[in-house]
Scaffold this motif. Structure first.
Motif, PDB file in Angstrom:
ATOM      1  N   ALA A 163       0.105   2.152  -4.990  1.00  0.00           N
ATOM      2  CA  ALA A 163      -0.644   3.416  -4.933  1.00  0.00           C
ATOM      3  C   ALA A 163      -0.412   4.332  -6.135  1.00  0.00           C
ATOM      4  O   ALA A 163      -1.377   4.862  -6.703  1.00  0.00           O
ATOM      5  CB  ALA A 163      -0.340   4.149  -3.625  1.00  0.00           C
TER       6      ALA A 163
ATOM      7  N   TYR B 196      -8.748   5.205  -6.136  1.00  0.00           N
ATOM      8  CA  TYR B 196      -9.105   4.791  -4.776  1.00  0.00           C
ATOM      9  C   TYR B 196     -10.568   5.070  -4.426  1.00  0.00           C
ATOM     10  O   TYR B 196     -11.214   4.251  -3.774  1.00  0.00           O
ATOM     11  CB  TYR B 196      -8.164   5.418  -3.745  1.00  0.00           C
ATOM     12  CG  TYR B 196      -6.874   4.645  -3.588  1.00  0.00           C
ATOM     13  CD1 TYR B 196      -6.805   3.499  -2.793  1.00  0.00           C
ATOM     14  CD2 TYR B 196      -5.720   5.048  -4.250  1.00  0.00           C
ATOM     15  CE1 TYR B 196      -5.626   2.789  -2.654  1.00  0.00           C
ATOM     16  CE2 TYR B 196      -4.531   4.342  -4.116  1.00  0.00           C
ATOM     17  CZ  TYR B 196      -4.495   3.217  -3.327  1.00  0.00           C
ATOM     18  OH  TYR B 196      -3.326   2.508  -3.206  1.00  0.00           O
TER      19      TYR B 196
ATOM     20  N   MET C  70      -6.363  -0.277   2.619  1.00  0.00           N
ATOM     21  CA  MET C  70      -5.659   0.569   1.649  1.00  0.00           C
ATOM     22  C   MET C  70      -4.745   1.506   2.422  1.00  0.00           C
ATOM     23  O   MET C  70      -5.218   2.355   3.166  1.00  0.00           O
ATOM     24  CB  MET C  70      -6.660   1.384   0.827  1.00  0.00           C
ATOM     25  CG  MET C  70      -7.805   0.597   0.248  1.00  0.00           C
ATOM     26  SD  MET C  70      -9.065   1.690  -0.482  1.00  0.00           S
ATOM     27  CE  MET C  70     -10.489   0.567  -0.498  1.00  0.00           C
TER      28      MET C  70
ATOM     29  N   GLY D  86      -4.668   6.329   4.323  1.00  0.00           N
ATOM     30  CA  GLY D  86      -5.615   5.439   3.664  1.00  0.00           C
ATOM     31  C   GLY D  86      -6.800   5.103   4.537  1.00  0.00           C
ATOM     32  O   GLY D  86      -7.201   5.899   5.407  1.00  0.00           O
TER      33      GLY D  86
END
Length: 445
Positions: free
Chosen positions: A315, A322, A338, A372
């Motif tokens: 990350a 993202y 994610m 996420g």
């Protein structure tokens, strides 16, 4: 508001340069301002965020101007040479600029007030102000630690040792910049390694900085009050900006593009690694080094993508990417997961919430987590057709405009003007490659 609509296109082809890396551009202006002599910067990102940093450094005493060849000249004041600004420093939408400059001025014996737009004024600053108080600085503002904030710098800064509680290159960099005008050695421990642009820029300008691995993280030491040497440098192309044409080419049949001079700092390549694991055809050509940063040209061709679970520890190396990864995931076969990206909640917007809403409105199956999301694609074009709320977030706007290039129905974002903060040439560059991004009906051209 400047609504933009993206419609289906046949293919994306061409050879391009994207704007300079935003993180490096901020740091080049700051460090050039702290050096003695003239620093010359080529390839500087001329987006609003970086221009606000340039204006702030001028207000603090540096002489900065752009010549007719688009080179930026920075005549620095030397370590300890900053002067009190006549008015508040308006950082616009830039969290990077605000947090880094709070660190820089905290060890100078004067007061500086920071203001910003509505988005920046809602974002947390205590993560920076808490460690900076340890140098001796004082911070005056709202109880929740948001802008506007006045920094009362200390005239007797003391070096500190600090364990960074969150994975944040901005927090680390703010401390390092405070250490520049602090006698002695400041020590920082980050348990999760973050982008090392500041460390590389410190080395490039001659700051005595040592980075040592420890317990899976890094210890960074900075020797204060150095004499910095002015330099000439070329800012690499921003991988976060390159991400948008990269994903556009991957999802559009028949596409083949080359993007020149992209920074490939290992702390920034998480998206490219992830896309290659999903089956992306991405080649790194002509690998080299600019201003202490690894650089290459990228060749990208249309690819069939497959879903993966993104490693949580990746990350920090792709936190800004993202939103555009979500678009790639929408075109992949299977469910892309994610997690470990809770930092997205406190970016320019709550990027998890807004991406989930926008993807759902475009007919894409998505599940939200606190840290996420999971996106399920079929390998086919999604429906599209939504008007997406950007909430003043440039990466949200660009991501959904890329989605519209291959969705069944056009996708509109409610405010395309926010793109100016990081990628002012986005629309013209993408349309030059074959995209179809235009002002929405009734919007100004």
């Amino acid at each position: 508001m400047n609504q933009l609509t993206s419609s289906a296109t046949d293919k994306i082809t061409g050879i391009i340069n994207v704007p300079g890396d935003k993180s490096i551009s901020h740091r080049a202006l700051i460090m050039g301002s702290m050096a003695i002599g003239e620093t010359i910067v080529s390839g500087l990102l001329e987006g609003e965020d970086v221009l606000n940093t340039a204006a702030a450094m001028k207000a603090l005493g540096a002489d900065i101007y752009r010549d007719e060849l688009a080179k930026w000249h920075v005549h620095g004041v030397g370590t300890g040479g900053l002067s009190e600004p006549a008015g508040a420093l308006d950082m616009g939408n830039s969290g990077t600029g605000a947090r880094l400059l709070m660190g820089l001025v905290s060890t100078y014996p004067f007061s500086t007030t920071f203001v910003g737009d509505a988005s920046l004024s809602s974002r947390p600053m205590k993560r920076v102000t808490v460690p900076l108080e340890k140098f001796g600085a004082e911070f005056h503002g709202s109880e929740d630690g948001t802008l506007p904030i006045t920094v009362k710098g200390t005239d007797a800064p003391l070096p500190i040792s600090y364990d960074v509680p969150v994975a944040s290159a901005q927090v680390k960099s703010a401390i390092m910049l405070a250490a520049l005008n602090t006698p002695g050695i400041t020590t920082i421990f980050e348990k999760t390694p973050t982008r090392d642009h500041t460390e590389r820029m410190f080395h490039f300008f001659g700051v005595d900085t040592i980075t040592t691995p420890k317990d899976g993280g890094r210890v960074i030491t900075v020797s204060g009050q150095p004499e910095l040497t002015a330099r000439e440098l070329i800012v690499p192309g921003d991988p976060s900006s390159a991400a948008f044409p990269v994903v556009a080419a991957l999802i559009t049949p028949g596409s083949d593009i080359t993007i020149n001079n992209i920074g490939l700092n290992p702390d920034r390549t998480g998206l490219f690694i992830t896309l290659k694991e999903m089956g992306a055809d991405i080649e790194f050509l002509n690998e080299r080094e600019e201003c202490g940063e690894p650089v290459a040209d990228l060749r990208v061709r249309h690819s069939s993508l497959n879903a993966i679970t993104v490693p949580e520890d990746r990350a920090p190396s792709m936190i800004d990417e993202y939103p555009i990864l979500c678009i790639a995931a929408a075109f992949a076969e299977g469910t892309t997961v994610m997690r470990g990206a809770e930092e997205l909640r406190v970016k320019e917007s709550d990027r998890i919430d807004i991406m989930v809403r926008g993807l759902g409105a475009c007919g894409i199956k998505v599940e939200e987590f606190a840290d996420g999301m999971a996106i399920t694609g079929s390998g086919e074009k999604p429906e599209g057709g939504a008007l997406v709320e950007t909430r003043l977030d440039h990466r949200i706007a660009m991501s959904f405009l890329i989605l519209g290039l291959q969705s069944h129905k056009p996708v509109t974002v409610d405010d395309g003007s926010v793109i100016e903060t990081s990628f002012p040439t986005f629309r013209s560059l993408m349309n030059g490659l074959g995209a179809n991004i235009q002002p929405a009906a009734g919007a100004p051209a």
